[in-house]
Design a protein around this motif. Structure first.
Motif, mmCIF file in Angstrom:
data_model
loop_
_atom_site.group_PDB
_atom_site.id
_atom_site.type_symbol
_atom_site.label_atom_id
_atom_site.label_comp_id
_atom_site.label_asym_id
_atom_site.label_seq_id
_atom_site.Cartn_x
_atom_site.Cartn_y
_atom_site.Cartn_z
ATOM 1 N N ALA A 56 0.864 -1.183 0.000
ATOM 2 C CA ALA A 56 0.000 0.000 0.000
ATOM 3 C C ALA A 56 0.898 1.230 0.000
ATOM 4 N N LEU A 57 0.447 2.298 -0.640
ATOM 5 C CA LEU A 57 1.205 3.538 -0.682
ATOM 6 C C LEU A 57 0.581 4.567 0.249
ATOM 7 N N ILE A 58 1.434 5.307 0.943
ATOM 8 C CA ILE A 58 0.995 6.420 1.773
ATOM 9 C C ILE A 58 1.922 7.596 1.503
ATOM 10 N N ASP A 86 9.083 3.019 -5.091
ATOM 11 C CA ASP A 86 9.788 3.087 -6.362
ATOM 12 C C ASP A 86 9.246 4.254 -7.192
ATOM 13 N N ALA A 87 10.137 4.922 -7.917
ATOM 14 C CA ALA A 87 9.762 6.094 -8.719
ATOM 15 C C ALA A 87 8.628 5.802 -9.698
ATOM 16 N N LYS A 88 8.614 4.603 -10.292
ATOM 17 C CA LYS A 88 7.546 4.253 -11.233
ATOM 18 C C LYS A 88 6.203 4.138 -10.525
ATOM 19 N N LYS A 89 6.200 3.561 -9.331
ATOM 20 C CA LYS A 89 4.955 3.457 -8.554
ATOM 21 C C LYS A 89 4.472 4.837 -8.124
ATOM 22 N N VAL A 90 5.423 5.692 -7.760
ATOM 23 C CA VAL A 90 5.071 7.058 -7.354
ATOM 24 C C VAL A 90 4.387 7.774 -8.519
ATOM 25 N N HIS A 91 4.982 7.693 -9.698
ATOM 26 C CA HIS A 91 4.411 8.357 -10.869
ATOM 27 C C HIS A 91 3.043 7.777 -11.234
ATOM 28 N N ALA A 92 2.935 6.456 -11.214
ATOM 29 C CA ALA A 92 1.668 5.810 -11.570
ATOM 30 C C ALA A 92 0.543 6.209 -10.616
ATOM 31 N N SER A 93 0.862 6.338 -9.348
ATOM 32 C CA SER A 93 -0.158 6.641 -8.349
ATOM 33 C C SER A 93 -0.488 8.132 -8.258
ATOM 34 N N THR A 94 0.551 8.972 -8.327
ATOM 35 C CA THR A 94 0.331 10.403 -8.115
ATOM 36 C C THR A 94 0.196 11.198 -9.403
ATOM 37 N N GLY A 95 0.821 10.717 -10.469
ATOM 38 C CA GLY A 95 0.861 11.478 -11.708
ATOM 39 C C GLY A 95 2.032 12.438 -11.758
ATOM 40 N N TYR A 96 2.852 12.441 -10.719
ATOM 41 C CA TYR A 96 3.988 13.348 -10.631
ATOM 42 C C TYR A 96 5.307 12.582 -10.671
ATOM 43 N N VAL A 97 6.376 13.294 -11.068
ATOM 44 C CA VAL A 97 7.713 12.705 -11.053
ATOM 45 C C VAL A 97 8.422 13.120 -9.768
ATOM 46 N N LEU A 98 9.409 12.316 -9.357
ATOM 47 C CA LEU A 98 10.171 12.645 -8.154
ATOM 48 C C LEU A 98 10.749 14.048 -8.277
ATOM 49 N N GLY A 99 10.700 14.772 -7.176
ATOM 50 C CA GLY A 99 11.158 16.156 -7.174
ATOM 51 C C GLY A 99 10.052 17.125 -7.522
ATOM 52 N N GLY A 100 8.937 16.603 -7.995
ATOM 53 C CA GLY A 100 7.781 17.435 -8.321
ATOM 54 C C GLY A 100 6.500 16.830 -7.785
ATOM 55 N N VAL A 101 6.626 15.927 -6.814
ATOM 56 C CA VAL A 101 5.438 15.277 -6.247
ATOM 57 C C VAL A 101 4.756 16.252 -5.289
ATOM 58 N N SER A 102 3.537 16.566 -5.588
ATOM 59 C CA SER A 102 2.741 17.435 -4.729
ATOM 60 C C SER A 102 1.769 16.583 -3.927
ATOM 61 N N PRO A 103 1.449 17.009 -2.714
ATOM 62 C CA PRO A 103 0.415 16.304 -1.955
ATOM 63 C C PRO A 103 -0.979 16.607 -2.504
ATOM 64 N N LEU A 104 -1.070 17.589 -3.376
ATOM 65 C CA LEU A 104 -2.344 18.036 -3.946
ATOM 66 C C LEU A 104 -2.512 17.528 -5.373
ATOM 67 N N GLY A 105 -3.735 17.212 -5.748
ATOM 68 C CA GLY A 105 -4.038 16.878 -7.135
ATOM 69 C C GLY A 105 -3.460 15.567 -7.612
ATOM 70 N N GLN A 106 -3.246 14.648 -6.699
ATOM 71 C CA GLN A 106 -2.715 13.343 -7.098
ATOM 72 C C GLN A 106 -3.795 12.533 -7.813
ATOM 73 N N LYS A 107 -3.357 11.643 -8.721
ATOM 74 C CA LYS A 107 -4.299 10.786 -9.459
ATOM 75 C C LYS A 107 -5.156 9.972 -8.505
ATOM 76 N N LYS A 108 -4.494 9.329 -7.547
ATOM 77 C CA LYS A 108 -5.190 8.533 -6.531
ATOM 78 C C LYS A 108 -4.921 9.186 -5.189
ATOM 79 N N ARG A 109 -5.973 9.430 -4.434
ATOM 80 C CA ARG A 109 -5.775 10.031 -3.119
ATOM 81 C C ARG A 109 -5.212 8.980 -2.172
ATOM 82 N N LEU A 110 -4.048 9.264 -1.633
ATOM 83 C CA LEU A 110 -3.384 8.353 -0.712
ATOM 84 C C LEU A 110 -3.518 8.887 0.717
#
Length: 153
Positions: A56-58, A86-110
């Protein structure tokens, strides 16, 4: 316009956008924002996506000058163990790349935890969803916008 900024506008939350030229080779994204925008590092919060032993991702937000106590956070989430996702899981879940991951507007709310030291400030800074872009907003507004839990970890 990023999904993070769109989310803040949609929720009618007061915020400011700050931008700087990201250096491609710099992987210390939060500290780069501190230095280039001349901000207090205690007020700039990094967005970390973590994975439980059950995959699970948080999300955890803490100031860029602090480390997350993974054991304490795992206990809060009632997980045996947490590791950086993993960076790929982060991107798939949030829609953002590392260094630009925002807590807002993510694809899936974690499920999101914000370190309670954020409440010591009237304004904190988080990624606006792209490297070189930050938003300044109230920690309480951020917490409400993403249904976060403030805690010590």
């Amino acid at each position: 316009m990023t999904p993070a900024i769109e989310t803040l506008k949609k929720l009618n939350i007061q915020f400011d956008v700050l931008s700087y030229q990201h250096e491609v080779n710099n992987t210390h994204y939060g500290m780069e924002a501190v230095e280039k925008l001349n901000l207090n590092s205690a007020q700039v919060f990094k967005t970390l996506v973590l994975e439980t032993h059950e995959q699970a991702l948080i999300v955890a937000l803490t100031s860029v000058d602090e480390q997350v106590n993974l054991k304490q956070l795992a206990k809060l989430y009632k997980a045996k163990k947490l590791t950086l996702a993993d960076a790929k899981k982060v991107h798939a879940s949030t829609g953002y790349v590392l260094g630009g991951v925002s807590p807002l507007g993510q694809k899936k709310r974690l499920k999101t935890f914000i370190h309670k030291r954020a409440l010591n400030f009237t304004t904190i800074y988080v990624s606006a969803g792209r490297r070189g872009l930050e938003v300044a907003l109230s920690p309480n507004d951020l917490g409400r916008a993403i249904d976060a839990t403030f805690a010590e970890f």
